[in-house]
Design an enzyme around this catalytic site. Structure first.
Site, PDB file in Angstrom:
ATOM      1  N   ALA A   1      27.699  47.448 115.985  1.00  0.00           N
ATOM      2  CA  ALA A   1      28.365  46.370 116.745  1.00  0.00           C
ATOM      3  C   ALA A   1      27.814  44.972 116.468  1.00  0.00           C
ATOM      4  CB  ALA A   1      28.374  46.640 118.245  1.00  0.00           C
ATOM      5  N   ALA A   2      26.912  44.835 115.506  1.00  0.00           N
ATOM      6  CA  ALA A   2      26.408  43.488 115.187  1.00  0.00           C
ATOM      7  C   ALA A   2      27.552  42.600 114.699  1.00  0.00           C
ATOM      8  CB  ALA A   2      25.324  43.575 114.126  1.00  0.00           C
ATOM      9  N   GLY A   3      28.384  43.162 113.813  1.00  0.00           N
ATOM     10  CA  GLY A   3      29.535  42.404 113.302  1.00  0.00           C
ATOM     11  C   GLY A   3      30.531  42.103 114.418  1.00  0.00           C
ATOM     12  N   ASP A   4      30.733  43.060 115.306  1.00  0.00           N
ATOM     13  CA  ASP A   4      31.685  42.869 116.408  1.00  0.00           C
ATOM     14  C   ASP A   4      31.207  41.743 117.339  1.00  0.00           C
ATOM     15  OD1 ASP A   4      33.065  45.057 115.388  1.00  0.00           O
ATOM     16  OD2 ASP A   4      31.959  46.479 116.627  1.00  0.00           O
TER      17      ASP A   4
HETATM   18  O1  RIB Z   1      31.558  48.438 114.784  1.00  0.00           O
HETATM   19  C1  RIB Z   1      30.918  49.468 115.479  1.00  0.00           C
HETATM   20  C2  RIB Z   1      31.916  50.485 115.953  1.00  0.00           C
HETATM   21  O2  RIB Z   1      32.504  51.124 114.848  1.00  0.00           O
HETATM   22  C3  RIB Z   1      31.319  51.601 116.783  1.00  0.00           C
HETATM   23  O3  RIB Z   1      31.235  51.285 118.147  1.00  0.00           O
HETATM   24  C4  RIB Z   1      32.224  52.790 116.473  1.00  0.00           C
HETATM   25  O4  RIB Z   1      33.015  53.187 117.547  1.00  0.00           O
HETATM   26  C5  RIB Z   1      33.063  52.341 115.271  1.00  0.00           C
HETATM   27  O5  RIB Z   1      34.364  52.073 115.616  1.00  0.00           O
END
Ligand code: RIB
Length: 298
Positions: free
Chosen positions: A240-243
């Site tokens: 989730a760093a990119g998110d």
């Molecule tokens: O970007 C991270 C996410 O990628 C995770 O939370 C996982 O669910 C995948 O979709």
């Protein structure tokens, strides 16, 4: 200004291991957690924490109502999330002590979005609103076409990358967020310098945010390009760093922040995220990002 995030919602099954499971190996893990994740949900949480008005558009199995309450408690509007008979999407995540991960995705309800759902959502959108998509749901091209008809701006993070699909829809995208490998894959280059040159030649109207891992983030369009350095931290889990970067950066850009400032703040949020375990759970608050930046004398 509202951002409609048409995105995945997953249950992340996270196993902490000494090393990734090898072919033929069965490995026990005594460290397991089931956490909220999915690129879409993570990006919605990051947007909300960064102060954006975010409405998540997606689908989950009807038995997983707790996901809705969790997203709501984090500031995400969940009224546009459908419930269905299809199982909620999930991810099996192996996480090593070196903070490396390996992920298996089950798309489930993330691919149960309907054209009717998208039509209903976008009929309330205003010109100047944004639609954000990742590549974990169905109907990507349909959503973008509808968004364009409503004069809504389109941001696309084509992860996990499908180069053919992405090339097909790039003409409908205003802001593309990719890592350097994805960018090179799309444009057919071998290094970052040629990518920065070739992308605007091929897509002069496209704005691109290209993440470079430890080397920071590069932004370019047909007229300018700039690079912002990353922060150095001790990583525990990069999931989730990119998110987190995307949510904080988009929120700041929508609020009218200059690009460099928006990227710097988003890099700080992303740095904090990797120091914690989990996806949505590891996304920092605005205050934590402000405090972190103050410590860097920023
Ligand atoms: O970007 C991270 C996410 O990628 C995770 O939370 C996982 O669910 C995948 O979709």
């Amino acid at each position: 200004m509202t951002i409609y995030n048409v995105g995945s919602i997953n249950l992340d099954h996270v196993y902490q291991l000494d090393h990734f499971v090898r072919p033929g190996e069965t490995m026990a893990s005594d460290d397991y957690q089931c956490l909220l994740g999915g690129k879409g949900a993570n990006q919605s949480v990051a947007l909300a924490k960064a102060g954006a008005d975010v409405k998540h558009v997606g689908a989950i199995h009807h038995s997983n109502q707790a996901i809705l309450s969790q997203l709501q408690s984090l500031g995400v509007d969940t009224q546009l999330i459908n419930t269905t008979e299809v199982p909620t999407g999930h991810a099996i995540i192996q996480l090593t002590k070196q903070a490396e991960n390996a992920i298996i995705l089950y798309q489930g309800a993330n691919h149960a979005l309907t054209e009717q759902q998208i039509d209903d959502v976008l009929q309330n959108a205003q010109a100047g609103d944004w639609v954000l998509l990742q590549n974990e749901t169905n109907l990507i091209e349909y959503v973008m076409q509808k968004a364009k008809q409503c004069e809504v701006k389109v941001a696309f993070n084509p992860a996990p990358m499908d180069a053919e699909l992405t090339k097909q829809v790039l003409g409908l995208v205003d802001l593309l967020i990719v890592n350097e490998v994805e960018a090179m894959d799309l444009i057919g280059t071998q290094d970052i310098a040629s990518t920065i040159k070739a992308f605007p030649q091929a897509y002069p109207d496209l704005e691109v945010l290209m993440t470079l891992g430890k080397d920071g983030v590069c932004y370019f369009n047909g007229k300018e390009h700039l690079q912002v350095e990353a922060f150095s931290v001790q990583a525990v889990d990069t999931t989730a760093a990119g998110d987190t970067f995307i949510g904080f950066c988009l929120s700041a850009l929508m609020a009218g922040e200059p690009v460099t400032k928006a990227i710097r703040r988003a890099c700080a949020a992303s740095a904090l995220c990797v120091t914690r375990l989990g996806a949505a759970a590891s996304i920092p608050t605005q205050q934590e990002v402000t405090d972190f930046l103050a410590l860097q004398n920023d």
